[in-house]
Design a protein around this motif. Structure first.
Motif, short mmCIF file in Angstrom:
data_model
loop_
_atom_site.label_atom_id
_atom_site.label_comp_id
_atom_site.label_asym_id
_atom_site.label_seq_id
_atom_site.Cartn_x
_atom_site.Cartn_y
_atom_site.Cartn_z
N THR A 27 0.83 -1.21 0.00
CA THR A 27 0.00 0.00 0.00
C THR A 27 0.86 1.26 0.00
OG1 THR A 27 -0.11 0.05 2.42
CG2 THR A 27 -1.88 -1.11 1.28
N LYS A 28 0.20 2.37 -0.32
CA LYS A 28 0.83 3.69 -0.21
C LYS A 28 -0.29 4.70 0.05
CE LYS A 28 0.52 5.40 -4.92
NZ LYS A 28 1.19 6.13 -5.96
N LEU A 29 0.11 5.86 0.53
CA LEU A 29 -0.83 6.96 0.69
C LEU A 29 -0.73 7.86 -0.54
CD1 LEU A 29 -0.60 8.11 4.41
CD2 LEU A 29 -2.55 7.10 3.23
N ASN A 30 -1.86 8.20 -1.11
CA ASN A 30 -1.92 9.10 -2.25
C ASN A 30 -2.91 10.20 -1.91
OD1 ASN A 30 -1.85 10.35 -4.72
ND2 ASN A 30 -2.78 8.65 -5.86
N LYS A 31 -2.39 11.36 -1.52
CA LYS A 31 -3.22 12.49 -1.13
C LYS A 31 -4.19 12.11 -0.01
CE LYS A 31 -2.89 14.56 -5.68
NZ LYS A 31 -3.58 14.98 -6.88
N GLY A 32 -3.69 11.34 0.96
CA GLY A 32 -4.49 10.95 2.11
C GLY A 32 -5.37 9.74 1.89
N VAL A 33 -5.32 9.15 0.70
CA VAL A 33 -6.14 7.98 0.38
C VAL A 33 -5.24 6.74 0.39
CG1 VAL A 33 -7.59 6.88 -1.38
CG2 VAL A 33 -7.74 9.35 -1.00
N VAL A 34 -5.67 5.70 1.10
CA VAL A 34 -4.92 4.44 1.14
C VAL A 34 -5.16 3.70 -0.17
CG1 VAL A 34 -4.55 2.27 2.36
CG2 VAL A 34 -5.20 4.32 3.65
N GLU A 35 -4.07 3.42 -0.88
CA GLU A 35 -4.18 2.71 -2.16
C GLU A 35 -3.39 1.41 -2.12
OE1 GLU A 35 -3.08 5.01 -5.55
OE2 GLU A 35 -4.76 6.40 -5.31
N LEU A 36 -3.99 0.38 -2.71
CA LEU A 36 -3.32 -0.90 -2.88
C LEU A 36 -2.59 -0.85 -4.22
CD1 LEU A 36 -3.00 -3.74 -1.65
CD2 LEU A 36 -5.01 -4.44 -2.95
N LEU A 37 -1.29 -1.14 -4.22
CA LEU A 37 -0.47 -0.99 -5.41
C LEU A 37 -0.68 -2.11 -6.43
CD1 LEU A 37 2.84 0.17 -3.71
CD2 LEU A 37 1.08 1.58 -4.79
N ALA A 38 -1.08 -3.27 -5.97
CA ALA A 38 -1.30 -4.41 -6.87
C ALA A 38 -2.40 -5.28 -6.29
CB ALA A 38 -0.01 -5.22 -7.01
N ASP A 39 -3.06 -6.04 -7.16
CA ASP A 39 -4.06 -6.99 -6.67
C ASP A 39 -3.41 -7.89 -5.63
OD1 ASP A 39 -5.75 -5.88 -8.54
OD2 ASP A 39 -5.84 -7.66 -9.83
N HIS A 40 -4.18 -8.27 -4.62
CA HIS A 40 -3.63 -9.09 -3.53
C HIS A 40 -4.65 -10.14 -3.12
CE1 HIS A 40 -1.01 -9.92 -0.10
NE2 HIS A 40 -2.11 -10.07 0.59
N MET A 41 -4.25 -11.42 -3.19
CA MET A 41 -5.10 -12.52 -2.73
C MET A 41 -4.86 -12.66 -1.23
SD MET A 41 -7.36 -14.86 -3.27
CE MET A 41 -7.48 -15.08 -5.03
#
Length: 176
Positions: free
Chosen positions: A80-94
């Motif tokens: 994950t990373k923060l993008n302008k305060g939004v938690v984003e998953l960088l790649a699909d994750h099982m």
């Protein structure tokens, strides 16, 4: 002296509780059999379905995940990373596959995303009756969670009646 009562006390180990009641054994078994609700799986239990997260902004039942969750999600193994305060998953994750034994991180992620993969229910283990001072083993469970049962052990609380009441019977139960 109350005959065979020690047989019940010998089984009080692990995640078990006592129930004191004036109900008949049949009524208790029927009532306990009706107690069931969905719960979060714990580490060591088996996943009952696949759960996959798609790349992009993450949210759960309450909406977008708070930015303060992002470090914890990384600890759970999510890229994950923060993008302008939004938690984003960088790649699909099982997160898990059906039948897989869950590790602590997987169980924690299922809870974060409100995925319930376990069912809580009560298992009567033994019965002792003050009338006739009879003892009966109803289930040979040891009170500890079995692999794959969700690990959902709870203790049934005494309903407030005094156990000395001569008309009461005791049932040892195990919540699973």
């Amino acid at each position: 002296a109350r005959n065979h009562l020690s047989l019940l006390s010998d089984r009080l180990a692990g995640q078990v509780g006592l129930m004191f009641t004036k109900l008949s054994k049949e009524e208790v078994l029927q009532t306990l059999g009706e107690v069931e609700h969905d719960d979060f799986a714990r580490a060591g239990s088996k996943a009952v379905q696949d759960f996959k997260l798609s790349a992009g902004p993450l949210s759960n039942y309450a909406g977008p995940l708070p930015h303060t969750m992002e470090p914890q999600l990384r600890k759970y193994g999510l890229p994950t990373k923060l993008n302008k305060g939004v938690v984003e998953l960088l790649a699909d994750h099982m997160v898990c596959r059906e039948g897989q034994v869950l590790d602590p991180n997987q169980a924690a992620l299922l809870r974060v995303f409100s995925i319930k993969m376990a069912t809580f229910h009560l298992v009567p283990l033994a019965w002792w009756s003050n009338e006739g001072e009879e003892f009966e083993v109803l289930n040979e469970d040891d009170g500890e969670p079995d692999e794959g049962d969700g690990g959902n052990n709870e203790m049934l609380q005494d309903d407030g009646d005094e156990p000395e009441d001569a008309g009461e019977d005791a049932a040892e139960i195990n919540g699973q």
